[in-house]
Enzyme design. Structure first.
Site, PDB file in Angstrom:
ATOM      1  N   GLU A  66      27.162  19.892 -26.521  1.00 37.88           N
ATOM      2  CA  GLU A  66      26.893  18.593 -25.895  1.00 37.88           C
ATOM      3  C   GLU A  66      27.863  17.575 -26.482  1.00 37.88           C
ATOM      4  O   GLU A  66      27.548  16.835 -27.410  1.00 37.88           O
ATOM      5  CB  GLU A  66      25.425  18.230 -26.088  1.00 37.88           C
ATOM      6  CG  GLU A  66      24.513  19.249 -25.401  1.00 37.88           C
ATOM      7  CD  GLU A  66      23.030  19.005 -25.609  1.00 37.88           C
ATOM      8  OE1 GLU A  66      22.666  17.985 -26.227  1.00 37.88           O
ATOM      9  OE2 GLU A  66      22.232  19.848 -25.147  1.00 37.88           O
ATOM     10  N   GLU A 224      19.672  11.384 -23.070  1.00 35.62           N
ATOM     11  CA  GLU A 224      20.560  12.277 -22.329  1.00 35.62           C
ATOM     12  C   GLU A 224      21.626  11.429 -21.635  1.00 35.62           C
ATOM     13  O   GLU A 224      21.310  10.583 -20.802  1.00 35.62           O
ATOM     14  CB  GLU A 224      19.771  13.087 -21.297  1.00 35.62           C
ATOM     15  CG  GLU A 224      18.652  13.941 -21.876  1.00 35.62           C
ATOM     16  CD  GLU A 224      19.157  15.197 -22.574  1.00 35.62           C
ATOM     17  OE1 GLU A 224      20.349  15.528 -22.398  1.00 35.62           O
ATOM     18  OE2 GLU A 224      18.357  15.841 -23.279  1.00 35.62           O
TER      19      GLU A 224
END
Length: 344
Positions: A66, A224
């Site tokens: 990520e 997120e």
């Protein structure tokens, strides 16, 4: 290591060159305004000589693939080390899983974001790199928050990107916090950062943000910031607002937030979490369905063990569907629009 960091100002590069540990702690001063302390690989603290009363934790890379949050945090660290910006709030940066970052994978052995609040030491114990690192990260957060006087605002933003596309590109999960209202100011800060969607969780979890919220009363979120891309392939123009607001927060510049207005954000509450009980668990929808896809009451979401799992409310939206988790783990979170959330 000290000289390498002073020369390069690239803390991420130093971390990835030594992914397991540094050879001890070191510290140095930036001008006459900031003490910098490096506690471990991926762990750096900016301690202003005169600070404004907030203790901020920015964590990234708990999942190694990520990458956008990792690049975002490294950019802020580099600007601080170059003295292009000056910290006015105590700030701890954590690069969570350097081994997985080097590997280009989400995990090495286990999902680290299920290992906090002591879960790392429950059976089978500290048997893999994620469990060992989660225990260390907890200790660094504890050291950081408890080193300051009581009564200061504690903030922890644990930054991620999602494995799939999303109806709402950027969204945050607000951990369960019984007896405490949700912060309208924090929700509007997230909105100003480009994160216009918030999920209110309904039960304790073993995530990093829940740990800081429950243990230290922090305003903590799992955030997120879009979709997973390889390192260097993120369109960082999509994070301009996030970078700007984090920079303002760290440097104590005016945040200029709007008053809380539920009409300016998308608010959801978790209605249930569906865990896996049988190896034959499978969803009925496509594997590439986007986060926040909505399904009507009665729709069969999944099947396992000869049973159907159906939508119970008028509509339910799904986030983080993953049928390939081990038995006992979460396969999906189901959401409904937030009703009567205690936001102040």
């Amino acid at each position: 290591m000290l000289q390498a960091l002073l020369d390069s100002k690239d803390f991420l590069a130093l971390t990835l060159a030594h992914p397991e540990q540094f050879d001890g702690e070191f510290s140095f001063n930036l001008g006459d305004h900031t003490q910098v302390e490096v506690w471990d690989t991926g762990v750096i603290v900016f301690e202003p000589i005169q600070n404004e009363g907030k203790d901020i934790v920015l964590s990234c890379g708990v999942h190694g693939n990520e990458t956008a949050p990792i690049e975002l945090c490294n950019s802020l660290i580099k600007q601080l080390l170059q003295q292009k910006i000056i910290a006015k709030q105590r700030t701890l940066f954590l690069i969570g899983n350097p081994l997985a970052i080097n590997n280009g994978t989400r995990i090495i052995d286990e999902n680290m974001n299920r290992l906090f609040s002591g879960e790392h030491s429950n059976p089978p114990g500290l048997v893999n790199p994620e469990r060992v690192r989660a225990k260390k990260l907890e200790a660094y957060v504890d050291r950081f928050f408890t080193a300051a006087a009581d009564g200061r605002q504690r903030i922890h933003y644990d930054l991620h990107t999602a494995m799939r596309a999303s109806k709402h590109e950027k969204f945050a999960i607000y951990p369960y916090r019984p007896g405490r209202a949700f912060s309208g100011e924090q929700i509007m800060f997230l909105a100003a950062s480009g994160v216009d969607t918030v999920l209110f969780h309904h039960e304790p979890t073993t995530t990093f943000s829940y740990f800081s919220s429950e243990r230290y009363g922090a305003d903590a979120f799992t955030i997120e910031l879009g979709k997973v891309y390889p390192m260097g392939q993120n369109d960082m123009t999509r994070f301009i607002a996030t970078h700007e607001m984090f920079m303002r927060l760290i440097t104590a510049k005016p945040l200029e937030l709007d008053a809380f207005d539920a009409d300016k954000v998308n608010l959801y509450q978790v209605c249930r979490v569906i865990n896996k009980h049988f190896d034959d668990f499978e969803f009925t929808f496509a594997t590439d369905v986007e986060n926040f896809r909505s399904f009507p009451k009665g729709f069969v979401l999944a099947r396992e063990g000869g049973q159907e799992i159906k939508v119970e409310h008028e509509f339910e939206s799904v986030v983080f569907p993953n049928a390939k988790v081990p038995i006992g783990n979460r396969t999906v979170i189901c959401l409904i629009p937030a009703v009567n959330a205690d936001v102040r």
